[in-house]
Design a protein around this motif. Structure first.
Motif, PDB file in Angstrom:
ATOM      1  N   LYS A  38       0.833  -1.203   0.000  1.00  0.00           N
ATOM      2  CA  LYS A  38       0.000   0.000   0.000  1.00  0.00           C
ATOM      3  C   LYS A  38       0.869   1.254   0.000  1.00  0.00           C
ATOM      4  O   LYS A  38       0.562   2.227  -0.677  1.00  0.00           O
ATOM      5  CB  LYS A  38      -0.937   0.024   1.215  1.00  0.00           C
ATOM      6  CG  LYS A  38      -2.202  -0.716   1.007  1.00  0.00           C
ATOM      7  CD  LYS A  38      -3.021  -0.055  -0.064  1.00  0.00           C
ATOM      8  CE  LYS A  38      -4.304  -0.799  -0.285  1.00  0.00           C
ATOM      9  NZ  LYS A  38      -5.031  -0.321  -1.440  1.00  0.00           N
ATOM     10  N   SER A  46      -5.951   6.548  -3.079  1.00  0.00           N
ATOM     11  CA  SER A  46      -7.367   6.684  -2.734  1.00  0.00           C
ATOM     12  C   SER A  46      -7.591   6.651  -1.225  1.00  0.00           C
ATOM     13  O   SER A  46      -8.539   7.238  -0.723  1.00  0.00           O
ATOM     14  CB  SER A  46      -8.184   5.583  -3.409  1.00  0.00           C
ATOM     15  OG  SER A  46      -7.734   4.309  -2.991  1.00  0.00           O
ATOM     16  N   TRP A  47      -6.727   5.991  -0.491  1.00  0.00           N
ATOM     17  CA  TRP A  47      -6.830   5.896   0.957  1.00  0.00           C
ATOM     18  C   TRP A  47      -6.263   7.114   1.670  1.00  0.00           C
ATOM     19  O   TRP A  47      -6.528   7.344   2.836  1.00  0.00           O
ATOM     20  CB  TRP A  47      -6.088   4.652   1.460  1.00  0.00           C
ATOM     21  CG  TRP A  47      -4.645   4.646   1.051  1.00  0.00           C
ATOM     22  CD1 TRP A  47      -4.125   4.101  -0.087  1.00  0.00           C
ATOM     23  CD2 TRP A  47      -3.556   5.247   1.738  1.00  0.00           C
ATOM     24  NE1 TRP A  47      -2.774   4.322  -0.136  1.00  0.00           N
ATOM     25  CE2 TRP A  47      -2.401   5.029   0.978  1.00  0.00           C
ATOM     26  CE3 TRP A  47      -3.451   5.948   2.936  1.00  0.00           C
ATOM     27  CZ2 TRP A  47      -1.152   5.478   1.363  1.00  0.00           C
ATOM     28  CZ3 TRP A  47      -2.199   6.400   3.320  1.00  0.00           C
ATOM     29  CH2 TRP A  47      -1.067   6.166   2.535  1.00  0.00           C
ATOM     30  N   HIS A  48      -5.474   7.921   0.991  1.00  0.00           N
ATOM     31  CA  HIS A  48      -4.710   9.011   1.613  1.00  0.00           C
ATOM     32  C   HIS A  48      -5.606  10.224   1.867  1.00  0.00           C
ATOM     33  O   HIS A  48      -6.222  10.736   0.954  1.00  0.00           O
ATOM     34  CB  HIS A  48      -3.546   9.399   0.694  1.00  0.00           C
ATOM     35  CG  HIS A  48      -2.417  10.047   1.398  1.00  0.00           C
ATOM     36  ND1 HIS A  48      -2.503  11.305   1.950  1.00  0.00           N
ATOM     37  CD2 HIS A  48      -1.169   9.618   1.658  1.00  0.00           C
ATOM     38  CE1 HIS A  48      -1.345  11.626   2.488  1.00  0.00           C
ATOM     39  NE2 HIS A  48      -0.519  10.610   2.330  1.00  0.00           N
ATOM     40  N   ALA A 147      -5.619   5.472   8.144  1.00  0.00           N
ATOM     41  CA  ALA A 147      -6.213   5.229   6.822  1.00  0.00           C
ATOM     42  C   ALA A 147      -5.408   4.195   6.045  1.00  0.00           C
ATOM     43  O   ALA A 147      -5.982   3.345   5.348  1.00  0.00           O
ATOM     44  CB  ALA A 147      -6.301   6.536   6.043  1.00  0.00           C
ATOM     45  N   LEU A 148      -4.088   4.245   6.156  1.00  0.00           N
ATOM     46  CA  LEU A 148      -3.232   3.263   5.491  1.00  0.00           C
ATOM     47  C   LEU A 148      -3.465   1.866   6.049  1.00  0.00           C
ATOM     48  O   LEU A 148      -3.601   0.899   5.301  1.00  0.00           O
ATOM     49  CB  LEU A 148      -1.766   3.659   5.632  1.00  0.00           C
ATOM     50  CG  LEU A 148      -0.739   2.698   5.068  1.00  0.00           C
ATOM     51  CD1 LEU A 148      -0.948   2.481   3.583  1.00  0.00           C
ATOM     52  CD2 LEU A 148       0.658   3.229   5.327  1.00  0.00           C
ATOM     53  N   ALA A 151      -6.860   0.591   4.831  1.00  0.00           N
ATOM     54  CA  ALA A 151      -6.832   0.235   3.405  1.00  0.00           C
ATOM     55  C   ALA A 151      -6.124  -1.094   3.190  1.00  0.00           C
ATOM     56  O   ALA A 151      -6.559  -1.909   2.370  1.00  0.00           O
ATOM     57  CB  ALA A 151      -6.144   1.329   2.598  1.00  0.00           C
ATOM     58  N   LYS A 154      -8.470  -3.839   4.419  1.00  0.00           N
ATOM     59  CA  LYS A 154      -9.599  -4.007   3.492  1.00  0.00           C
ATOM     60  C   LYS A 154      -9.169  -4.771   2.243  1.00  0.00           C
ATOM     61  O   LYS A 154      -9.909  -5.593   1.721  1.00  0.00           O
ATOM     62  CB  LYS A 154     -10.167  -2.644   3.104  1.00  0.00           C
ATOM     63  CG  LYS A 154     -11.388  -2.717   2.239  1.00  0.00           C
ATOM     64  CD  LYS A 154     -11.919  -1.337   1.936  1.00  0.00           C
ATOM     65  CE  LYS A 154     -13.124  -1.416   1.018  1.00  0.00           C
ATOM     66  NZ  LYS A 154     -13.596  -0.082   0.660  1.00  0.00           N
TER      67      LYS A 154
END
Length: 170
Positions: A38, A46-48, A147-148, A151, A154
């Motif tokens: 990631k 998109s996760w940032h 968030a990282l 992600a 997920k």
């Protein structure tokens, strides 16, 4: 003949320099390899919470000296990002070049721990504009590590399809 001696008073110009450094950490159940994938997928941000898109082609592996561009979510501000150091599976250090008066260094570090794998996101801002930039970006920077981790977790769930990666041309 009269000799005139003039004295010059040397004044040092001191530029106001401020330095801000913060580290944020998150524990993840994702493996070190999944977290690392990631981090080094520079095309998928998109996760940032701060970056919205980059001009990096899919599959490009970050190496020291790589310079690429990104756009922030804080406004349509294009920034240049310079990859300083890469230790595969462990550390990625970049320097963000956005505006004169601010020098930003970002480091992603991944470590195994007893509770899970730890991802840390360190931000160091230097320069006379750093307090102003920090006031806009601090709450977003606090979310990057979490968030990282989310992600990466997920992406490891079975049956989760990956979205196409966003990139743009300059």
């Amino acid at each position: 003949m009269h000799k005139c001696i003039s004295k010059f008073i040397h004044r040092k110009h001191r530029w106001f320099r401020c330095s801000l450094a913060r580290t944020y950490e998150a524990i993840s159940s994702a493996s070190v390899d999944e977290l690392w994938q990631k981090v080094v997928d520079l095309a998928d941000v998109s996760w940032h919470p701060i970056l919205s898109k980059t001009n990096v082609p899919n599959g490009l592996v970050p190496k020291p000296g790589l310079i690429y561009q990104a756009v922030t979510r804080l406004g349509p501000i294009p920034v240049r990002i310079f990859v300083e150091m890469v230790r595969p599976g462990e550390l990625l250090s970049v320097r963000v070049i956005a505006i004169p008066g601010v020098e930003e260094r970002v480091t992603y570090r991944i470590e195994s721990s007893v509770c899970g794998n730890c991802i840390s996101y360190s931000v160091t801002l230097k320069g006379w504009l750093s307090p102003l930039v920090w006031s806009f970006s601090r709450r977003h920077a606090a979310q990057v590590a979490a968030a990282l981790a989310a992600a990466a977790e997920k992406a490891t769930l079975p049956g989760v399809s990956q979205k196409p990666k966003n990139s743009f041309e300059f």
